[in-house]
Motif scaffolding. Structure first.
Motif, mmCIF file in Angstrom:
data_model
loop_
_atom_site.group_PDB
_atom_site.id
_atom_site.type_symbol
_atom_site.label_atom_id
_atom_site.label_comp_id
_atom_site.label_asym_id
_atom_site.label_seq_id
_atom_site.Cartn_x
_atom_site.Cartn_y
_atom_site.Cartn_z
ATOM 1 N N GLU A 70 0.860 -1.178 0.000
ATOM 2 C CA GLU A 70 0.000 0.000 0.000
ATOM 3 C C GLU A 70 0.894 1.225 0.000
ATOM 4 N N ARG A 74 1.159 11.527 2.703
ATOM 5 C CA ARG A 74 0.544 12.387 3.723
ATOM 6 C C ARG A 74 0.923 13.838 3.476
ATOM 7 N N GLY A 90 -3.545 10.110 12.030
ATOM 8 C CA GLY A 90 -3.562 8.647 12.067
ATOM 9 C C GLY A 90 -2.312 8.018 12.636
ATOM 10 N N SER A 91 -1.829 6.977 11.961
ATOM 11 C CA SER A 91 -0.725 6.187 12.515
ATOM 12 C C SER A 91 0.572 6.979 12.603
ATOM 13 N N ASP A 100 -0.965 -4.841 8.802
ATOM 14 C CA ASP A 100 -0.393 -3.991 7.729
ATOM 15 C C ASP A 100 0.868 -3.251 8.189
ATOM 16 N N ASP A 158 -4.364 12.642 3.784
ATOM 17 C CA ASP A 158 -3.530 11.501 3.375
ATOM 18 C C ASP A 158 -4.384 10.535 2.578
ATOM 19 N N LYS A 197 -4.310 6.249 0.597
ATOM 20 C CA LYS A 197 -3.634 4.984 0.324
ATOM 21 C C LYS A 197 -3.990 4.525 -1.089
ATOM 22 N N ASP A 213 -13.122 5.878 2.104
ATOM 23 C CA ASP A 213 -12.712 4.736 2.926
ATOM 24 C C ASP A 213 -11.188 4.647 3.049
ATOM 25 N N GLY A 214 -10.472 5.176 2.065
ATOM 26 C CA GLY A 214 -9.016 4.982 2.036
ATOM 27 C C GLY A 214 -8.231 6.279 1.994
ATOM 28 N N CYS A 215 -8.865 7.342 2.469
ATOM 29 C CA CYS A 215 -8.126 8.624 2.539
ATOM 30 C C CYS A 215 -8.668 9.430 3.713
ATOM 31 N N ARG A 216 -8.003 10.517 4.025
ATOM 32 C CA ARG A 216 -8.547 11.447 5.022
ATOM 33 C C ARG A 216 -8.827 12.777 4.339
HETATM 34 P P1 TMP Z 1 -2.769 5.412 8.667
HETATM 35 O O1 TMP Z 1 -2.709 6.794 9.245
HETATM 36 O O2 TMP Z 1 -3.673 4.481 9.421
HETATM 37 O O3 TMP Z 1 -1.402 4.831 8.424
HETATM 38 O O4 TMP Z 1 -3.443 5.544 7.228
HETATM 39 C C1 TMP Z 1 -2.994 6.476 6.285
HETATM 40 C C2 TMP Z 1 -4.023 6.601 5.183
HETATM 41 O O5 TMP Z 1 -4.084 5.411 4.418
HETATM 42 C C3 TMP Z 1 -5.440 6.833 5.686
HETATM 43 O O6 TMP Z 1 -6.095 7.711 4.789
HETATM 44 C C4 TMP Z 1 -6.084 5.471 5.646
HETATM 45 C C5 TMP Z 1 -5.359 4.788 4.528
HETATM 46 N N1 TMP Z 1 -5.159 3.350 4.755
HETATM 47 C C6 TMP Z 1 -6.130 2.460 4.343
HETATM 48 O O7 TMP Z 1 -7.141 2.851 3.763
HETATM 49 N N2 TMP Z 1 -5.935 1.136 4.558
HETATM 50 C C7 TMP Z 1 -4.827 0.644 5.158
HETATM 51 O O8 TMP Z 1 -4.717 -0.568 5.326
HETATM 52 C C8 TMP Z 1 -3.806 1.590 5.576
HETATM 53 C C9 TMP Z 1 -2.562 1.106 6.254
HETATM 54 C C10 TMP Z 1 -4.039 2.912 5.366
#
Ligand code: TMP
Ligand code: ASP
Length: 236
Positions: free
Chosen positions: A90, A94, A99-100, A129, A175, A177, A196-199
């Motif tokens: 992935e 950012r 997040g993480s 992950d 951010d 992914k 679902d996969g961004c902020r």
């Molecule tokens: P994180 O802050 O949890 O590392 O995620 C960073 C960005 O990537 C956030 O927008 C969510 C996305 N992401 C996913 O959609 N699926 C994943 O498995 C991961 C690791 C991140």
């Protein structure tokens, strides 16, 4: 194009074969997951909203010269895509700390990252992950040098296109992914781009308009996704 056999069922989407070995159907379900599948719920209309959102974004990216797997919308919840050989990594860029990254480095949420960061994560729920680097990718054979360079180049190109698109709707792309695969030897954007996969934050109030609403139990998840879509011109 008819769905034939279920190839794979992920946490939020299912993938079906078609009569054409180069094409598949992606079905966007209402299932919503977070924390590597530890939190799961069905959210009404989410499949439809993410399918149409993704189609809109993939089309914009394709117009900007980024190769994507997206072919066309088939129904409210189904899209026709190219069948890629997926790379199990992935790519995360950012623009703002959240997040993480905040948890890992103890930095304040909301600080601007200039230049933006690029991170790789191994797609493996059982391991949560884990973050990996390009040396891991090469040593374990997940991706070679040329593929890594291309993934990084395309991921940053997506940033240029989408940062502006969301800014025009008064939102910050915090951010996101991306996942890539290989099609006829070429690195091609796969999976999906949706809230679902961004902020995404409202630029003025910094209200969260993405899956953090689900992760943090803030409610109004699908309503926020639709609001984002409306602001950039998606028709649901
Ligand atoms: P994180 O802050 O949890 O590392 O995620 C960073 C960005 O990537 C956030 O927008 C969510 C996305 N992401 C996913 O959609 N699926 C994943 O498995 C991961 C690791 C991140
Ligand atoms: N997409 C991953 C999951 O469903 C990570 C997350 O969004 O929190 O668990």
């Amino acid at each position: 194009m008819e769905k034939r056999e279920l190839l794979y069922s992920g946490k939020a989407k299912s993938v079906f074969t078609t009569d054409n070995p180069d094409l598949m159907v992606l079905e966007f379900r209402n299932d919503t997951s977070a924390f590597d599948g530890k939190k799961m719920e069905q959210l009404d209309r989410k499949g439809l909203v993410n399918n149409k959102f993704n189609a809109f974004i993939m089309t914009k990216l394709s117009e900007a010269g980024i190769p994507t797997h997206f072919e066309k919308l088939l129904s409210d919840t189904d899209a026709l895509v190219k069948r890629l050989d997926m790379i199990e990594l992935e790519c995360v860029v950012r623009n703002v700390a959240a997040g993480s990254l905040v948890r890992r480095l103890g930095v304040e949420e909301g600080i601007d990252l200039n230049p933006p960061t690029f991170e790789l994560f191994l797609k493996n729920d059982a391991l949560g992950d884990p973050m990996v680097n390009e040396y891991h990718a090469r040593s374990f054979g997940w991706a070679d040098d040329a593929t890594l360079d291309k993934m990084k180049e395309l991921t940053f190109k997506v940033n240029t296109v989408l940062k502006q698109l969301f800014l025009d709707g008064d939102m910050l792309l915090v951010d996101y992914k991306l996942e890539f695969g290989i099609f006829n030897g070429e690195v091609v954007l796969g999976d999906e781009f949706s809230p679902d996969g961004c902020r995404l934050w409202d630029k003025n109030t910094r209200e969260k308009l993405d899956k953090d609403r689900f992760r943090q139990g803030l409610g109004g998840v699908v309503e926020a996704y639709e609001e984002v879509g409306r602001r950039i011109g998606v028709e649901f």
